[in-house]
Motif scaffolding. Structure first.
Motif, PDB file in Angstrom:
ATOM      1  N   GLN A   1       0.821  -1.217   0.000  1.00  0.00           N
ATOM      2  CA  GLN A   1       0.000   0.000   0.000  1.00  0.00           C
ATOM      3  C   GLN A   1       0.854   1.265   0.000  1.00  0.00           C
ATOM      4  OE1 GLN A   1      -2.842  -0.054   3.145  1.00  0.00           O
ATOM      5  NE2 GLN A   1      -3.824  -1.960   2.476  1.00  0.00           N
ATOM      6  N   ARG A   2       1.925   1.249   0.775  1.00  0.00           N
ATOM      7  CA  ARG A   2       2.820   2.427   0.781  1.00  0.00           C
ATOM      8  C   ARG A   2       3.468   2.628  -0.584  1.00  0.00           C
ATOM      9  NH1 ARG A   2       5.831   1.087   6.557  1.00  0.00           N
ATOM     10  NH2 ARG A   2       4.024   1.522   7.889  1.00  0.00           N
ATOM     11  N   PHE A   3       3.857   1.518  -1.260  1.00  0.00           N
ATOM     12  CA  PHE A   3       4.479   1.625  -2.570  1.00  0.00           C
ATOM     13  C   PHE A   3       3.488   2.198  -3.584  1.00  0.00           C
ATOM     14  CE2 PHE A   3       5.529  -0.293  -6.702  1.00  0.00           C
ATOM     15  CZ  PHE A   3       6.785   0.266  -6.888  1.00  0.00           C
ATOM     16  N   ALA A   4       2.237   1.690  -3.549  1.00  0.00           N
ATOM     17  CA  ALA A   4       1.232   2.186  -4.491  1.00  0.00           C
ATOM     18  C   ALA A   4       0.949   3.676  -4.251  1.00  0.00           C
ATOM     19  CB  ALA A   4      -0.052   1.368  -4.338  1.00  0.00           C
ATOM     20  N   LEU A   5       0.859   4.077  -2.994  1.00  0.00           N
ATOM     21  CA  LEU A   5       0.605   5.481  -2.678  1.00  0.00           C
ATOM     22  C   LEU A   5       1.745   6.393  -3.136  1.00  0.00           C
ATOM     23  CD1 LEU A   5      -1.383   7.405  -1.283  1.00  0.00           C
ATOM     24  CD2 LEU A   5      -0.134   7.059   0.829  1.00  0.00           C
ATOM     25  N   GLU A   6       2.988   5.916  -2.971  1.00  0.00           N
ATOM     26  CA  GLU A   6       4.145   6.705  -3.415  1.00  0.00           C
ATOM     27  C   GLU A   6       4.161   6.837  -4.922  1.00  0.00           C
ATOM     28  OE1 GLU A   6       7.429   9.060  -2.646  1.00  0.00           O
ATOM     29  OE2 GLU A   6       5.993   8.156  -1.246  1.00  0.00           O
TER      30      GLU A   6
ATOM     31  N   HIS B   1       3.447  10.153  -9.778  1.00  0.00           N
ATOM     32  CA  HIS B   1       3.044   9.866 -11.141  1.00  0.00           C
ATOM     33  C   HIS B   1       2.711  11.170 -11.874  1.00  0.00           C
ATOM     34  CE1 HIS B   1       1.372   7.813 -14.571  1.00  0.00           C
ATOM     35  NE2 HIS B   1       0.189   8.405 -14.394  1.00  0.00           N
ATOM     36  N   GLU B   2       3.292  11.351 -13.044  1.00  0.00           N
ATOM     37  CA  GLU B   2       3.002  12.530 -13.855  1.00  0.00           C
ATOM     38  C   GLU B   2       1.695  12.317 -14.604  1.00  0.00           C
ATOM     39  OE1 GLU B   2       7.641  13.734 -14.821  1.00  0.00           O
ATOM     40  OE2 GLU B   2       6.206  13.320 -16.427  1.00  0.00           O
ATOM     41  N   LYS B   3       0.789  13.233 -14.427  1.00  0.00           N
ATOM     42  CA  LYS B   3      -0.520  13.075 -15.044  1.00  0.00           C
ATOM     43  C   LYS B   3      -0.476  13.659 -16.457  1.00  0.00           C
ATOM     44  CE  LYS B   3      -2.677  13.479 -10.510  1.00  0.00           C
ATOM     45  NZ  LYS B   3      -3.634  14.198  -9.661  1.00  0.00           N
ATOM     46  N   LYS B   4       0.178  12.910 -17.333  1.00  0.00           N
ATOM     47  CA  LYS B   4       0.339  13.407 -18.696  1.00  0.00           C
ATOM     48  C   LYS B   4      -0.919  13.239 -19.527  1.00  0.00           C
ATOM     49  CE  LYS B   4       5.280  12.371 -18.761  1.00  0.00           C
ATOM     50  NZ  LYS B   4       6.348  11.625 -19.445  1.00  0.00           N
ATOM     51  N   ASP B   5      -1.644  12.202 -19.286  1.00  0.00           N
ATOM     52  CA  ASP B   5      -2.784  11.895 -20.144  1.00  0.00           C
ATOM     53  C   ASP B   5      -4.089  12.484 -19.624  1.00  0.00           C
ATOM     54  OD1 ASP B   5      -1.020  10.434 -21.594  1.00  0.00           O
ATOM     55  OD2 ASP B   5      -1.405   8.569 -20.507  1.00  0.00           O
ATOM     56  N   MET B   6      -4.010  13.383 -18.625  1.00  0.00           N
ATOM     57  CA  MET B   6      -5.263  13.899 -18.068  1.00  0.00           C
ATOM     58  C   MET B   6      -5.998  14.774 -19.068  1.00  0.00           C
ATOM     59  SD  MET B   6      -5.870  16.065 -14.610  1.00  0.00           S
ATOM     60  CE  MET B   6      -5.384  14.680 -13.604  1.00  0.00           C
ATOM     61  N   TYR B   7      -5.229  15.618 -19.806  1.00  0.00           N
ATOM     62  CA  TYR B   7      -5.858  16.558 -20.723  1.00  0.00           C
ATOM     63  C   TYR B   7      -5.620  16.176 -22.191  1.00  0.00           C
ATOM     64  CZ  TYR B   7      -6.072  19.357 -16.502  1.00  0.00           C
ATOM     65  OH  TYR B   7      -6.309  19.803 -15.236  1.00  0.00           O
ATOM     66  N   ASN B   8      -5.100  15.010 -22.464  1.00  0.00           N
ATOM     67  CA  ASN B   8      -4.891  14.584 -23.850  1.00  0.00           C
ATOM     68  C   ASN B   8      -6.219  14.249 -24.504  1.00  0.00           C
ATOM     69  OD1 ASN B   8      -2.235  14.896 -23.521  1.00  0.00           O
ATOM     70  ND2 ASN B   8      -1.685  12.727 -23.421  1.00  0.00           N
ATOM     71  N   LEU B   9      -6.371  14.676 -25.778  1.00  0.00           N
ATOM     72  CA  LEU B   9      -7.573  14.357 -26.537  1.00  0.00           C
ATOM     73  C   LEU B   9      -7.356  13.065 -27.314  1.00  0.00           C
ATOM     74  CD1 LEU B   9      -8.399  17.935 -27.805  1.00  0.00           C
ATOM     75  CD2 LEU B   9      -9.368  16.736 -25.848  1.00  0.00           C
ATOM     76  N   ASN B  10      -8.287  12.748 -28.129  1.00  0.00           N
ATOM     77  CA  ASN B  10      -8.184  11.519 -28.932  1.00  0.00           C
ATOM     78  C   ASN B  10      -7.014  11.648 -29.887  1.00  0.00           C
ATOM     79  OD1 ASN B  10      -8.627   9.107 -30.114  1.00  0.00           O
ATOM     80  ND2 ASN B  10     -10.659   9.565 -30.916  1.00  0.00           N
ATOM     81  N   GLU B  11      -6.115  10.651 -29.930  1.00  0.00           N
ATOM     82  CA  GLU B  11      -4.917  10.731 -30.773  1.00  0.00           C
ATOM     83  C   GLU B  11      -5.244  10.570 -32.242  1.00  0.00           C
ATOM     84  OE1 GLU B  11      -2.211   7.895 -29.361  1.00  0.00           O
ATOM     85  OE2 GLU B  11      -1.857   8.880 -27.429  1.00  0.00           O
ATOM     86  N   GLU B  12      -6.353   9.985 -32.568  1.00  0.00           N
ATOM     87  CA  GLU B  12      -6.688   9.767 -33.968  1.00  0.00           C
ATOM     88  C   GLU B  12      -7.046  11.074 -34.655  1.00  0.00           C
ATOM     89  OE1 GLU B  12      -9.779   6.958 -34.041  1.00  0.00           O
ATOM     90  OE2 GLU B  12      -8.587   5.318 -33.191  1.00  0.00           O
ATOM     91  N   GLU B  13      -7.619  12.064 -33.935  1.00  0.00           N
ATOM     92  CA  GLU B  13      -8.009  13.343 -34.521  1.00  0.00           C
ATOM     93  C   GLU B  13      -6.806  14.265 -34.559  1.00  0.00           C
ATOM     94  OE1 GLU B  13     -11.190  14.917 -32.366  1.00  0.00           O
ATOM     95  OE2 GLU B  13     -12.583  13.259 -32.764  1.00  0.00           O
ATOM     96  N   GLU B  14      -6.626  14.957 -35.644  1.00  0.00           N
ATOM     97  CA  GLU B  14      -5.517  15.895 -35.827  1.00  0.00           C
ATOM     98  C   GLU B  14      -6.076  17.295 -35.803  1.00  0.00           C
ATOM     99  OE1 GLU B  14      -1.872  16.861 -38.914  1.00  0.00           O
ATOM    100  OE2 GLU B  14      -3.382  15.360 -39.405  1.00  0.00           O
ATOM    101  N   LEU B  15      -5.600  18.100 -34.870  1.00  0.00           N
ATOM    102  CA  LEU B  15      -6.082  19.463 -34.733  1.00  0.00           C
ATOM    103  C   LEU B  15      -5.303  20.387 -35.651  1.00  0.00           C
ATOM    104  CD1 LEU B  15      -6.415  19.637 -30.855  1.00  0.00           C
ATOM    105  CD2 LEU B  15      -8.162  19.085 -32.539  1.00  0.00           C
ATOM    106  N   THR B  16      -6.014  21.343 -36.277  1.00  0.00           N
ATOM    107  CA  THR B  16      -5.413  22.281 -37.222  1.00  0.00           C
ATOM    108  C   THR B  16      -5.770  23.693 -36.849  1.00  0.00           C
ATOM    109  OG1 THR B  16      -7.338  22.134 -38.677  1.00  0.00           O
ATOM    110  CG2 THR B  16      -5.514  20.592 -39.094  1.00  0.00           C
ATOM    111  N   HIS B  17      -4.999  24.654 -37.370  1.00  0.00           N
ATOM    112  CA  HIS B  17      -5.223  26.078 -37.174  1.00  0.00           C
ATOM    113  C   HIS B  17      -4.908  26.773 -38.484  1.00  0.00           C
ATOM    114  CE1 HIS B  17      -5.621  29.866 -35.146  1.00  0.00           C
ATOM    115  NE2 HIS B  17      -4.401  30.234 -35.584  1.00  0.00           N
ATOM    116  N   TYR B  18      -5.943  27.359 -39.129  1.00  0.00           N
ATOM    117  CA  TYR B  18      -5.796  27.983 -40.443  1.00  0.00           C
ATOM    118  C   TYR B  18      -5.217  26.995 -41.460  1.00  0.00           C
ATOM    119  CZ  TYR B  18      -6.904  32.548 -38.510  1.00  0.00           C
ATOM    120  OH  TYR B  18      -7.544  33.612 -37.910  1.00  0.00           O
TER     121      TYR B  18
END
Length: 867
Positions: A99-104, A109-126
């Motif tokens: 339990q201590r190991f899991a909590l640590e 843990h870096e929350k990299k995927d919290m705000y990631n959108l769907n990888e299949e869609e490609e976002l564009t600008h102009y």
């Protein structure tokens, strides 16, 4: 003489206690508790003990408990294990570790995927992919200076920060590129690349500066060429064209009109600073000194020096804010028919100057007329202010006229006066009243100062003396003005005692006396008290000798009137007005009425008494008694009286008909008028008609006072009982039909006030109730069956008594232990303080010793150097 015993300090006492503890105990002091017989299973304590053994055990126990708590107070040196499941015995050690190991891992843990959108869609600008734009492959155009400001070049960014898209100068090169570069030339180091970048940036900056200077020079050249041809492009229209075709001005909007109206509105002016009484006194004194100097100069015959208009000099801080440019001095050149039209411009300038001159002359005339109107308005305002101020204004008419004359003369050119005119001016200046006076040191000085002057001038002299000797101007002025108050009191008494009393002068001096009283209330109270005490003492002496005394003289009446004006009469007890009221009561009681002059003085005392009690509504029986006796003097038939006459009046006799009219026809020619103060001093009645008129005046005053007393004491509980003799006298014995109409009207008003009063109130008594009987202290007899034992009647009472006894015992024991604990902690704190002091002294001695050693070494070193 022997030496005084030296006091022992607390530290010596503690040291003595420790020494005594170390002494070996005496074997004869051993305490042995013998037992008669032994009981099996019973534990015995303290069978054999030494003195102080139990005390030492208690001290040791306190050291183990109380002392430890004291030393650990406000200290937190414990480590608390806050790991997960440390104090939970239900969790196995392996589960705790997992339990201590899991909590640590979850925490780091870096929350990299919290705000990631769907990888299949490609976002564009102009139309461009955001993923490609984030590589920063586009290069910034260095030619655009505006875009270059505030940005870093790609090479500099790549050299310092490694580049955004991996295209930096210092990126790692491939093996092929490295071999090709090694073949061509030697690879540059990082320092060389940075220096090369700095050199390039400086060169680009220098080029931009050169371009900016060239553009600035071209702009200045173009401006100069434009100024040279600008004069030729100006075309001025002729004056005739302006007159023939007047330009139509555009109509203003409502907003523009409101804006212009706001410009003409009156703006708030800053108010003058509020001046302190000291500053005002100083200004008044300076003003009087200036006027006195002017008067002395006119007495000598010196003419006023004409003041040359001083040339205004401009200071270095002057911003020339008042400068207004009326017209343009610069001439506008115009080119017409191949010639410069300079002559036409000069002609127009001359015409403009002539027009302005005419206008300025008209403006000067109008300004002059306005100035005269303003002077007239100021004179009218000054005169109106003087009329409104009255007695409160301390400046005389002569002073205001002199000031106005000086103000007028300043603006006019001085004319040379002839000898006759100069002499007339000198005589007028000598006749004027001086503006500055020294404070009189004695009463004779005050008499010499005021002698020969009119009442108004006497007031001015006292006022100017007060201004010139204000307490804030010098140290001794306060005592001088206090003496001046006493001198004025004495002077007022002398004015009243003259053959022809000068009451006008007394009236004029009253405002100045009031001003001094407000300035020094304590000294004024003491002076008035002394005057009243002397008058009362002389009256009491005459009463003791002869049994009666004459009525107070005119000066005493004036002093009583002054007391009511200077001091408050509404107080329940006042150090000045209360003795004055007692003096009035004594005079109304002990002074017999034997003539019309005495009746006049008594009625004046009644007027003063009503004035004294008008605010406080204090009941004076002497006042009601004297008014009833005065009405009794006007009754003709005194055979059957329904009221009682009290001294100083008599029911019948020689002086009991003083106010009875000798001729009833004299009522027709009588006119109501106030009772004069001078009648107490000298009463000149040449004929019977004059005597009857004076009697009617006294009767009118008496009825008026009775009316005021009815209105004053209307709320009195015993009103009907007090005014019953007055009502009986007026309704039954005084023949009112033969009196004038004014007195009949007063009679009706008095009778209406008496009849409208409530009925006689019942005397205040205690409520009748049955008396409370005294308490009968019957003894309580309790039968005692068992003597010598404390036992209650029931089992609960015995248990209650046992608990009370146990509670008292435990409470005393707790108090005893608390006191011992307090003494123990006090001893420990004292030991800590002594230890700290000893340690500090030891360290100080070490420091002084080291310093002495260093000093000795230094002196020895200096001695060796000298040798």
């Amino acid at each position: 003489m022997g030496k005084a015993p030296k006091k022992r300090s607390l530290a010596d006492k503690v040291r003595k206690t420790k020494t005594n503890a170390a002494i070996k105990n005496n074997p004869f002091e051993v305490k042995i508790n013998r037992k008669k017989f032994e009981v099996l299973g019973r534990k015995t304590k303290h069978d054999v003990g030494l003195p102080g053994v139990s005390r030492s055990k208690a001290i040791n126990k306190r050291k183990e408990t109380l002392l430890k708590e004291y030393k650990q107070k406000n200290k937190a040196s414990k480590f608390v294990d806050r790991r997960l499941g440390e104090y939970d015995a239900k969790i196995a050690p392996e589960d705790k570790i997992l339990q201590r190991f899991a909590l640590e891992r979850q925490r780091i843990h870096e929350k990299k995927d919290m705000y990631n959108l769907n990888e299949e869609e490609e976002l564009t600008h102009y139309g461009q992919s955001l993923a490609e734009m984030e590589k920063f492959n586009d290069m910034v155009n260095s030619d655009d200076e505006s875009e270059e400001k505030g940005l870093l070049s790609a090479e500099l960014t790549a050299s310092h920060f490694g580049g955004g898209g991996g295209g930096g100068l210092l990126r790692k090169k491939t093996s092929g590129e490295q071999q090709q570069e090694d073949g061509n030339q030697r690879a540059k180091s990082r320092q060389e690349l940075i220096e090369e970048l700095i050199h390039k940036s400086k060169q680009e900056k220098r080029e931009r500066q050169v371009q900016k200077e060239e553009a600035q020079e071209l702009t200045e050249k173009l401006d100069q060429e434009w100024k040279s041809i600008q004069a030729l492009m100006v075309k001025k229209t002729a004056k005739a064209e302006h007159t023939d075709k007047p330009e139509e001005k555009p109509k203003l909007d409502e907003y523009d009109m409101m804006v212009r109206e706001l410009g003409f509105e009156m703006k708030a002016q800053p108010s003058e600073k509020m001046k302190t009484p000291e500053e005002l006194a100083k200004e008044e004194k300076e003003k009087l000194q200036k006027l006195e100097a002017d008067r002395l100069r006119r007495m000598i015959g010196e003419e006023e020096e004409t003041k040359a208009q001083s040339q205004t000099c401009m200071s270095a801080d002057d911003l020339n804010d008042g400068f207004i440019l009326d017209k343009h001095d610069r001439k506008t050149l115009a080119y017409q028919d191949g010639k410069w039209n300079i002559e036409e411009e000069e002609r127009e300038a001359v015409e403009d100057e002539e027009g302005e001159t005419g206008e300025s002359g008209e403006e000067q005339e109008s300004d002059k007329e306005e100035g005269e109107e303003e002077e007239e308005e100021e004179e009218e305002e000054a005169s109106s202010e003087e009329e409104e101020d009255g007695q409160s204004d301390l400046e005389s008419e002569q002073e205001s006229e002199a000031e106005e004359k000086n103000l007028r003369d300043e603006g006019k050119p001085k004319k040379t006066l002839s000898k006759e005119e100069m002499k007339a001016h000198q005589q007028a200046a000598k006749a004027e009243l001086p503006y500055t006076f020294a404070a009189p040191e004695s009463y004779e000085d005050l008499k010499d100062l005021l002698c020969g002057h009119t009442p108004e001038n006497q007031r001015l002299i006292v006022a100017r003396t007060q201004k010139c000797n204000h307490p804030s101007l010098a140290v001794g002025n306060k005592l001088k003005l206090q003496k001046l108050f006493g001198f004025l009191l004495e002077y007022i008494g002398e004015l009243a005692l003259r053959t022809s009393p000068e009451l006008t002068a007394v009236d004029k001096l009253l405002p100045e006396l009031y001003a001094l009283c407000q300035m020094f209330p304590e000294a004024a109270a003491a002076a008035v008290q002394l005057v009243l005490a002397d008058a009362a003492h002389s009256m009491e002496e005459q009463i003791e000798v002869r049994g009666h005394a004459p009525f107070p003289t005119l000066d005493s009446l004036i002093y009583l009137k002054l007391t009511a004006l200077l001091f408050p009469t509404s107080d329940f007890r006042h150090p000045v007005t209360t003795p004055a009221l007692l003096y009035i009561s004594l005079a109304l009681t002990k002074c017999p009425v034997r003539s019309l002059q005495d009746a006049t003085a008594g009625l004046l005392l009644c007027c003063l008494a009503v004035e004294y009690v008008s605010f406080s509504k204090r009941f004076l029986p002497e006042l009601i008694n004297f008014l009833t006796g005065s009405l009794h003097l006007a009754v003709r038939d005194k055979t059957s009286l329904g009221y009682t006459v009290v001294p100083p009046f008599r029911p019948a006799g020689k002086c009991s008909d003083l106010l009875v009219l000798s001729d009833p026809e004299s009522c027709r020619s009588w006119r109501k008028k106030p009772l004069p103060l001078s009648a107490t001093r000298c009463l000149e009645l040449k004929s019977d008609l004059d005597r009857d008129h004076h009697r009617l005046t006294c009767l009118s005053v008496c009825l008026d006072l009775v009316k005021r007393c009815c209105l004053l004491y209307n709320d009195l509980p015993s009103f009907s009982h007090v005014f019953q003799p007055v009502g009986s006298l007026l309704s039954k014995h005084l023949s009112i039909q033969t009196l004038p109409e004014a007195l009949q009207e007063l009679h009706r008003e008095i009778m209406d006030a008496i009849s409208s009063a409530p009925t006689t109130h019942r005397h205040l008594v205690f409520n009748k109730k049955k008396p409370i009987p005294l308490k009968l202290l019957t003894p309580k007899i309790v039968e005692v069956l068992d003597y010598g034992k404390k036992r209650g009647c029931t089992r609960e009472e015995r248990e209650k008594e046992r608990l009370k006894h146990k509670y008292k015992k435990e409470f005393k024991g707790a108090l005893r232990e608390i006191r011992k604990d307090s003494r123990f902690l006090a001893r420990e704190k004292l030991n800590e303080v002594m230890n700290r002091d000893a340690e500090r002294k030891r360290k100080v001695k070490e420091l002084f010793g080291s310093l002495a050693t260093q000093e000795g070494e230094w002196k020895a070193l200096k001695k060796r150097k000298r040798k």
